[in-house]
Design a protein around this motif. Structure first.
Motif, PDB file in Angstrom:
ATOM      1  N   THR A   1       0.842   8.296   6.197  1.00 13.90           N
ATOM      2  CA  THR A   1       1.914   8.835   7.073  1.00 13.90           C
ATOM      3  C   THR A   1       1.966  10.208   7.011  1.00 13.90           C
ATOM      4  O   THR A   1       3.065  10.709   7.571  1.00 13.90           O
ATOM      5  CB  THR A   1       3.262   8.356   6.620  1.00 13.90           C
ATOM      6  OG1 THR A   1       3.385   8.618   5.019  1.00 13.90           O
ATOM      7  CG2 THR A   1       3.229   6.541   6.379  1.00 13.90           C
ATOM      8  N   SER A   2       1.012  10.939   6.645  1.00  7.50           N
ATOM      9  CA  SER A   2       1.020  12.509   6.936  1.00  7.50           C
ATOM     10  C   SER A   2       0.694  12.753   8.254  1.00  7.50           C
ATOM     11  O   SER A   2      -0.565  13.264   8.580  1.00  7.50           O
ATOM     12  CB  SER A   2      -0.003  13.226   5.707  1.00  7.50           C
ATOM     13  OG  SER A   2       0.440  12.629   4.475  1.00  7.50           O
ATOM     14  N   ASN A   3       1.767  12.788   9.182  1.00 10.91           N
ATOM     15  CA  ASN A   3       1.486  12.955  10.505  1.00 10.91           C
ATOM     16  C   ASN A   3       2.703  13.405  11.021  1.00 10.91           C
ATOM     17  O   ASN A   3       3.923  13.299  10.205  1.00 10.91           O
ATOM     18  CB  ASN A   3       1.007  11.849  11.307  1.00 10.91           C
ATOM     19  CG  ASN A   3       1.920  10.710  11.307  1.00 10.91           C
ATOM     20  OD1 ASN A   3       3.263  10.591  11.410  1.00 10.91           O
ATOM     21  ND2 ASN A   3       1.013   9.372  10.759  1.00 10.91           N
ATOM     22  N   ALA A   4       3.029  13.894  12.424  1.00 12.09           N
ATOM     23  CA  ALA A   4       4.132  14.579  12.931  1.00 12.09           C
ATOM     24  C   ALA A   4       5.499  13.370  12.699  1.00 12.09           C
ATOM     25  O   ALA A   4       6.475  13.930  12.781  1.00 12.09           O
ATOM     26  CB  ALA A   4       3.843  14.942  14.383  1.00 12.09           C
ATOM     27  N   VAL A   5       5.130  12.221  12.997  1.00 12.52           N
ATOM     28  CA  VAL A   5       6.314  11.385  12.914  1.00 12.52           C
ATOM     29  C   VAL A   5       6.707  10.779  11.751  1.00 12.52           C
ATOM     30  O   VAL A   5       7.687   9.926  11.680  1.00 12.52           O
ATOM     31  CB  VAL A   5       6.105   9.965  14.013  1.00 12.52           C
ATOM     32  CG1 VAL A   5       6.071  10.903  15.517  1.00 12.52           C
ATOM     33  CG2 VAL A   5       4.724   9.371  13.867  1.00 12.52           C
ATOM     34  N   GLY A   6       5.913  10.628  10.874  1.00  9.72           N
ATOM     35  CA  GLY A   6       5.972  10.065   9.334  1.00  9.72           C
ATOM     36  C   GLY A   6       5.612   8.696   9.419  1.00  9.72           C
ATOM     37  O   GLY A   6       6.302   8.119   8.377  1.00  9.72           O
ATOM     38  N   SER A   7       4.843   8.144   9.973  1.00 12.57           N
ATOM     39  CA  SER A   7       4.588   6.424  10.120  1.00 12.57           C
ATOM     40  C   SER A   7       3.157   6.362  10.447  1.00 12.57           C
ATOM     41  O   SER A   7       2.416   6.973  11.062  1.00 12.57           O
ATOM     42  CB  SER A   7       5.657   5.809  10.997  1.00 12.57           C
ATOM     43  OG  SER A   7       5.278   6.108  12.571  1.00 12.57           O
ATOM     44  N   ARG A   8       2.887   5.134  10.079  1.00 11.29           N
ATOM     45  CA  ARG A   8       1.348   4.859  10.171  1.00 11.29           C
ATOM     46  C   ARG A   8       1.380   3.157  10.638  1.00 11.29           C
ATOM     47  O   ARG A   8       1.917   2.427   9.654  1.00 11.29           O
ATOM     48  CB  ARG A   8       0.418   4.890   9.173  1.00 11.29           C
ATOM     49  CG  ARG A   8      -1.062   4.528   9.434  1.00 11.29           C
ATOM     50  CD  ARG A   8      -1.689   5.430  10.586  1.00 11.29           C
ATOM     51  NE  ARG A   8      -1.653   6.656  10.191  1.00 11.29           N
ATOM     52  CZ  ARG A   8      -2.386   7.817  10.978  1.00 11.29           C
ATOM     53  NH1 ARG A   8      -2.680   7.504  12.200  1.00 11.29           N
ATOM     54  NH2 ARG A   8      -2.227   8.908  10.465  1.00 11.29           N
ATOM     55  N   ALA A   9       0.641   2.795  11.587  1.00 14.12           N
ATOM     56  CA  ALA A   9       0.754   1.244  11.853  1.00 14.12           C
ATOM     57  C   ALA A   9      -0.741   0.874  11.559  1.00 14.12           C
ATOM     58  O   ALA A   9      -1.587   1.320  12.196  1.00 14.12           O
ATOM     59  CB  ALA A   9       1.275   1.131  13.202  1.00 14.12           C
ATOM     60  N   THR A  10      -0.740  -0.126  10.850  1.00 16.04           N
ATOM     61  CA  THR A  10      -2.247  -0.884  10.723  1.00 16.04           C
ATOM     62  C   THR A  10      -2.031  -2.315  11.501  1.00 16.04           C
ATOM     63  O   THR A  10      -1.526  -3.022  10.939  1.00 16.04           O
ATOM     64  CB  THR A  10      -2.361  -0.966   9.012  1.00 16.04           C
ATOM     65  OG1 THR A  10      -2.242   0.369   8.529  1.00 16.04           O
ATOM     66  CG2 THR A  10      -3.752  -1.762   8.918  1.00 16.04           C
ATOM     67  N   THR A  11      -2.814  -2.449  12.516  1.00 16.72           N
ATOM     68  CA  THR A  11      -2.825  -3.458  13.316  1.00 16.72           C
ATOM     69  C   THR A  11      -3.885  -4.433  12.929  1.00 16.72           C
ATOM     70  O   THR A  11      -4.828  -4.081  12.432  1.00 16.72           O
ATOM     71  CB  THR A  11      -3.152  -2.973  14.971  1.00 16.72           C
ATOM     72  OG1 THR A  11      -4.250  -2.290  14.978  1.00 16.72           O
ATOM     73  CG2 THR A  11      -2.038  -2.043  15.194  1.00 16.72           C
ATOM     74  N   VAL A  12      -3.514  -5.699  13.105  1.00 19.84           N
ATOM     75  CA  VAL A  12      -4.339  -6.882  12.929  1.00 19.84           C
ATOM     76  C   VAL A  12      -4.368  -7.701  14.124  1.00 19.84           C
ATOM     77  O   VAL A  12      -3.452  -8.614  14.336  1.00 19.84           O
ATOM     78  CB  VAL A  12      -4.048  -7.722  11.828  1.00 19.84           C
ATOM     79  CG1 VAL A  12      -5.026  -8.703  11.480  1.00 19.84           C
ATOM     80  CG2 VAL A  12      -3.874  -6.973  10.326  1.00 19.84           C
ATOM     81  N   ASN A  13      -5.118  -7.495  15.179  1.00 21.76           N
ATOM     82  CA  ASN A  13      -4.997  -8.042  16.377  1.00 21.76           C
ATOM     83  C   ASN A  13      -6.514  -8.821  16.516  1.00 21.76           C
ATOM     84  O   ASN A  13      -7.298  -8.756  15.686  1.00 21.76           O
ATOM     85  CB  ASN A  13      -4.565  -7.285  17.447  1.00 21.76           C
ATOM     86  CG  ASN A  13      -5.380  -5.994  17.897  1.00 21.76           C
ATOM     87  OD1 ASN A  13      -6.599  -6.179  17.389  1.00 21.76           O
ATOM     88  ND2 ASN A  13      -4.757  -4.906  18.188  1.00 21.76           N
ATOM     89  N   VAL A  14      -6.950  -8.994  17.660  1.00 21.95           N
ATOM     90  CA  VAL A  14      -8.134  -9.661  18.093  1.00 21.95           C
ATOM     91  C   VAL A  14      -9.260  -8.640  17.730  1.00 21.95           C
ATOM     92  O   VAL A  14     -10.393  -9.027  17.486  1.00 21.95           O
ATOM     93  CB  VAL A  14      -8.271 -10.321  19.424  1.00 21.95           C
ATOM     94  CG1 VAL A  14      -8.303  -8.821  20.450  1.00 21.95           C
ATOM     95  CG2 VAL A  14      -9.394 -11.216  19.727  1.00 21.95           C
ATOM     96  N   ALA A  15      -9.180  -7.565  17.647  1.00 24.63           N
ATOM     97  CA  ALA A  15     -10.490  -6.455  17.435  1.00 24.63           C
ATOM     98  C   ALA A  15     -10.557  -6.612  15.862  1.00 24.63           C
ATOM     99  O   ALA A  15     -11.543  -6.345  15.538  1.00 24.63           O
ATOM    100  CB  ALA A  15      -9.827  -5.187  17.788  1.00 24.63           C
ATOM    101  N   GLN A  16      -9.543  -6.844  14.970  1.00 21.35           N
ATOM    102  CA  GLN A  16      -9.958  -7.154  13.627  1.00 21.35           C
ATOM    103  C   GLN A  16     -10.201  -8.617  13.195  1.00 21.35           C
ATOM    104  O   GLN A  16     -10.834  -8.778  12.442  1.00 21.35           O
ATOM    105  CB  GLN A  16      -8.684  -6.594  12.880  1.00 21.35           C
ATOM    106  CG  GLN A  16      -8.517  -5.186  12.850  1.00 21.35           C
ATOM    107  CD  GLN A  16      -7.824  -4.709  14.211  1.00 21.35           C
ATOM    108  OE1 GLN A  16      -6.770  -5.310  14.593  1.00 21.35           O
ATOM    109  NE2 GLN A  16      -8.414  -3.432  14.723  1.00 21.35           N
ATOM    110  N   ILE A  17      -9.530  -9.571  14.019  1.00 17.56           N
ATOM    111  CA  ILE A  17      -9.829 -10.642  13.738  1.00 17.56           C
ATOM    112  C   ILE A  17     -10.254 -11.563  14.962  1.00 17.56           C
ATOM    113  O   ILE A  17      -9.395 -11.902  15.648  1.00 17.56           O
ATOM    114  CB  ILE A  17      -8.461 -11.712  13.128  1.00 17.56           C
ATOM    115  CG1 ILE A  17      -8.176 -11.026  11.719  1.00 17.56           C
ATOM    116  CG2 ILE A  17      -8.740 -13.137  12.880  1.00 17.56           C
ATOM    117  CD1 ILE A  17      -6.955 -11.636  11.219  1.00 17.56           C
TER     118      ILE A  17
END
Length: 215
Positions: A67-83
């Motif tokens: 979360t070390s970025n300008a907005v203070g959040s991070r999304a870890t996606t699990v969509n068809v690209a990962q599964i």
């Protein structure tokens, strides 16, 4: 009279037949074939004989996002690209980590509704309805609370607790997409003409130029 009844009955049957369709998948699965050159609405299916258990699996959602970025959040996606096995199933998942006071900035998912569950911490969440009402629905959620964001509506989350926060969200699409409002407006390629943004947001041109340089 009898012939009229028969005629209209035939029309009703024909109309229902024309509208008939298969409401769901015609096979057990359609694992995405990442090597296919076929262009369809989604991804082409891999040969079922080549499908493995790993095509339906993803590891790593237990790991916190950076979360070390300008907005203070991070999304870890699990969509068809990962599964690849999510192809045609109409679902996906995301883990969102929030630093203290971090936000998931206003954004939309053009192809899916979202249901979010707080795993740790406290989040203020909200969404805005479409014009002309532009009504804001907002609520503070705590661990175990659930909130729904309807498809296409602008929504956000903010960490209002003292420590880190974590949420898991499910979406009703294998690839729901995301449009972050600030990035889209001020960080498009090429730039949206500044005079349009000046008038749309009622901002000074110098402010618009600054924002475009930031995004």
């Amino acid at each position: 009279m009898a012939s009229s009844i028969l005629f209209f009955g035939f029309l009703a049957f024909s109309f229902s037949y024309v509208l008939a369709s298969d409401p769901s998948s015609l096979q057990d699965f359609c694992v995405a074939d990442e090597n296919s050159n076929v262009i369809v609405n989604g991804l082409a299916c891999k040969d079922p004989k080549e499908v493995k258990a790993d095509d339906f699996s993803f590891s790593g959602l237990h790991l916190a996002g950076n979360t070390s970025n300008a907005v203070g959040s991070r999304a870890t996606t699990v969509n068809v690209a990962q599964i690849p096995g999510l192809n045609t199933l109409g679902i996906s998942l995301v883990r969102i980590d929030y630093a203290p006071r971090g936000i998931n900035p206003p954004h939309t998912h053009p192809r899916g509704s979202e249901i979010l569950t707080v795993i740790e911490g406290s989040l203020e969440v909200g969404f805005v309805t479409s014009s002309p009402e532009n009504r804001l629905f907002t609520k503070v959620l705590r661990k175990g609370d659930v909130f729904v964001f309807p498809i296409g509506l602008i929504h956000f989350q903010r960490n209002v607790g003292n420590g880190n926060a974590v949420a898991i969200a499910a979406l009703s699409s294998q690839n729901p997409g995301v449009i972050t409002i600030a990035n889209a407006m001020f960080g498009s390629t090429p730039d949206i003409p500044s005079d349009i943004l000046v008038k749309a947001f009622q901002l000074d041109k110098n402010v618009v130029n600054y924002l475009q340089s930031r995004f």
